[in-house]
Design a protein around this motif. Structure first.
Motif, short mmCIF file in Angstrom:
data_model
loop_
_atom_site.label_atom_id
_atom_site.label_comp_id
_atom_site.label_asym_id
_atom_site.label_seq_id
_atom_site.Cartn_x
_atom_site.Cartn_y
_atom_site.Cartn_z
N TYR A 42 -1.26 -4.94 -7.81
CA TYR A 42 -2.66 -5.13 -7.44
C TYR A 42 -3.00 -6.61 -7.32
O TYR A 42 -3.79 -7.02 -6.46
N ILE A 55 -7.08 -11.31 -11.77
CA ILE A 55 -7.66 -10.57 -10.65
C ILE A 55 -9.19 -10.66 -10.69
O ILE A 55 -9.85 -10.93 -9.68
N TYR A 71 -5.04 -8.58 -15.15
CA TYR A 71 -6.37 -8.09 -14.80
C TYR A 71 -7.39 -9.23 -14.85
O TYR A 71 -8.26 -9.35 -13.98
N ASN A 90 0.84 -1.21 0.00
CA ASN A 90 0.00 0.00 0.00
C ASN A 90 0.87 1.26 0.00
O ASN A 90 0.57 2.23 -0.70
N ILE A 148 -10.15 -2.36 -3.88
CA ILE A 148 -8.99 -2.39 -4.79
C ILE A 148 -9.46 -2.66 -6.22
O ILE A 148 -8.99 -2.03 -7.17
N ILE A 169 -4.41 -7.99 -3.81
CA ILE A 169 -5.72 -8.63 -3.72
C ILE A 169 -5.59 -10.05 -3.18
O ILE A 169 -6.39 -10.49 -2.34
N LYS A 204 0.91 3.36 -12.44
CA LYS A 204 0.04 2.30 -11.92
C LYS A 204 -0.57 1.46 -13.03
O LYS A 204 -0.77 0.26 -12.88
N LEU A 260 2.25 1.79 -3.50
CA LEU A 260 1.24 2.30 -4.43
C LEU A 260 0.94 3.78 -4.20
O LEU A 260 0.70 4.52 -5.15
N GLN A 277 -10.93 0.35 -7.87
CA GLN A 277 -9.87 1.23 -8.38
C GLN A 277 -9.40 0.77 -9.75
O GLN A 277 -9.24 1.57 -10.68
N LEU A 278 -9.18 -0.53 -9.87
CA LEU A 278 -8.73 -1.09 -11.15
C LEU A 278 -9.74 -0.85 -12.26
O LEU A 278 -9.37 -0.61 -13.41
N ILE A 303 0.37 -3.45 -12.65
CA ILE A 303 -0.79 -4.01 -11.97
C ILE A 303 -0.50 -5.37 -11.32
O ILE A 303 -1.38 -5.92 -10.66
#
Length: 335
Positions: free
Chosen positions: A146, A185, A182, A128, A165, A150, A139, A131, A168-169, A143
Motif C-alpha cells: 500500500y 502513508i 501506516y 493492484n 486506497i 500510494i 493484507k 493485491l 481501505q487501510l 502494507i
C-alpha cells in the motif's frame, strides 16, 4: 506477540528500515533475533545494503545457505542486486515475471518497472493485480504494498485513488495503524489535503524522525528526509526555510565527499545522480517562486541528464506542446 508491535523484536529494525536509516540496519546480526524472525531481518539487511549502493552478493549467498527452503526470496534479491550493481540482469528475472507470488517479489518487480522500464502505469496495474489475489488477513501484514501503491499514485497525480486506497487501510484493525509504514502513508495523505494544520503535522513527523533518530553515519537517509522537509516547507510557503534546507543538503554532500576522498574508502556508500532527481525538480519550483525562474533552465537541463523521464520533464513538454498548438491555431498570416 506481534513482532512488529512496540514490544516486538522487529519493531526497531523495521522503523529504521522504513525511515531510511539503512546504515543502522546493515549493522544488525542475525543471531540477535529469534529464528522465526531471522529471514525478515536478513531481507532488511540486504535491501538496506543495496539502498546504500553496495554489493550484497555475499549476504545473499550466505542467506541461501542459512535458509535453503527460501531460495525464491534470495533469487529475487540477487536479481535486484545485479540491476543496482551493474544496471543489467542477465537472468531477465523481472522482465519475464508476469505475476507476483509473494510480497517481496511484488515490491521489487514494481521498483524494476518504475526505475528501469519507466512505466509507472504498469507498476500500478501490477501491484493492484497482486493485491486482488491476497486474502484479507495477509493484507494486514503486507502494507508495504500500500505504501508503494500510494506513492505511485501520488507521483501520477491520482489523488482520488490515493484517498480510496487510504480508506481501505483505515478499515484494517488498529494494530496495523501502529505500524511505521501506516504512519508514513498517513503523512503522505495528509500532505495533499488542504490546510496548514495537515502540512504542519507532516512536517513535525519527519522533523522528529530526523532529529531523534539519525546519526552522522546515516548520510543518505538524512538527505532523503531533508528533501521531504524541503518539499513540505515549499507547500507551507516557508521559502527561507526551504533555502536553508538546501544549504544543509549541499553541506552534508560536500562533507561526505571530502571524507570519502580522505579515507579513500571504496566500500563507503555511494550516491547516484538519479537519487536526487526529486530534489532538483523541487529546486526548480522554488527558483520559479522566489527567483523569477532565472536558474530554472539550467536546473531543467541537469534534471534531463539524470532522469529524462521525470514527471516534471513530461509536464514541461506537455505544456510546451499546448503552447505551440495555441500559437499555431491563432497566428495570423501576412497578406
Amino acid at each position: 506477540m506481534d513482532s512488529f508491535s512496540d514490544s516486538g523484536e522487529l519493531y526497531l529494525i523495521r522503523y529504521q528500515f522504513y525511515t531510511n536509516q539503512h546504515e543502522k540496519v546493515t549493522n544488525y546480526n542475525l543471531e540477535d533475533f529469534s529464528p522465526e524472525n531471522q529471514l525478515k531481518v536478513l531481507e532488511y539487511i540486504i535491501r538496506s545494503t543495496i539502498e546504500l549502493n553496495l554489493d550484497a552478493s555475499n549476504l545473499i549467498e550466505n542467506g541461501r545457505s542459512i535458509f535453503p527452503d527460501d531460495l525464491n526470496v534470495f533469487q529475487v534479491l540477487q536479481a535486484w542486486n545485479d540491476l543496482h550493481d551493474f544496471g543489467t540482469d542477465d537472468s531477465t528475472y523481472f522482465e519475464d515475471l508476469k505475476e507476483a507470488k509473494f510480497e517481496l517479489q511484488a515490491i521489487l518487480t514494481t521498483f524494476y518497472l518504475v526505475k528501469f522500464e519507466k512505466d509507472l502505469n504498469q507498476a500500478i496495474i501490477f501491484l493492484n493485480d497482486y493485491l486482488e489475489n491476497l486474502n484479507i488477513s495477509t493484507k494486514y501484514n503486507e502494507i508495504e504494498i500500500y505504501l508503494i501503491l500510494i506513492q505511485l499514485n501520488l507521483i501520477r497525480g491520482n489523488y482520488s485513488n490515493v484517498k480510496k486506497i487510504f480508506m481501505q487501510l483505515n478499515q484494517f484493525p488498529e494494530f496495523v495503524k501502529d505500524n511505521i509504514i501506516y504512519q508514513i502513508i498517513e503523512s503522505w495523505v495528509k500532505s495533499i489535503q488542504n490546510g496548514n494544520e495537515n502540512l504542519n503535522n507532516c512536517f513535525y513527523f519527519y522533523d522528529e524522525i530526523l532529529n531523534n533518530s539519525f546519526n552522522d553515519d546515516d548520510i543518505k537517509g538524512k538527505i532523503h528526509n531533508l528533501i521531504i522537509l524541503f518539499i513540505l516547507n515549499l507547500q507551507l510557503k516557508h521559502y527561507p526555510e526551504s533555502q536553508e534546507i538546501l544549504k544543509q543538503i549541499e553541506n552534508i554532500k560536500l562533507d561526505y565527499e571530502q571524507l570519502s576522498k580522505e579515507n579513500d574508502n571504496n566500500n563507503s556508500i555511494k550516491f547516484k545522480d538519479d537519487e536526487l532527481d526529486n530534489l532538483l525538480a523541487n529546486q526548480i519550483t522554488l527558483d520559479r517562486l522566489i527567483n523569477f525562474g532565472n536558474e530554472s533552465e539550467k536546473l531543467l537541463e541537469e534534471l534531463k541528464k539524470i532522469n529524462g523521464e521525470h514527471e516534471l520533464i513530461k509536464d514541461e513538454a506537455s505544456k510546451n506542446e499546448l503552447f505551440d498548438s495555441i500559437v499555431t491555431k491563432y497566428q495570423t498570416t501576412a497578406v
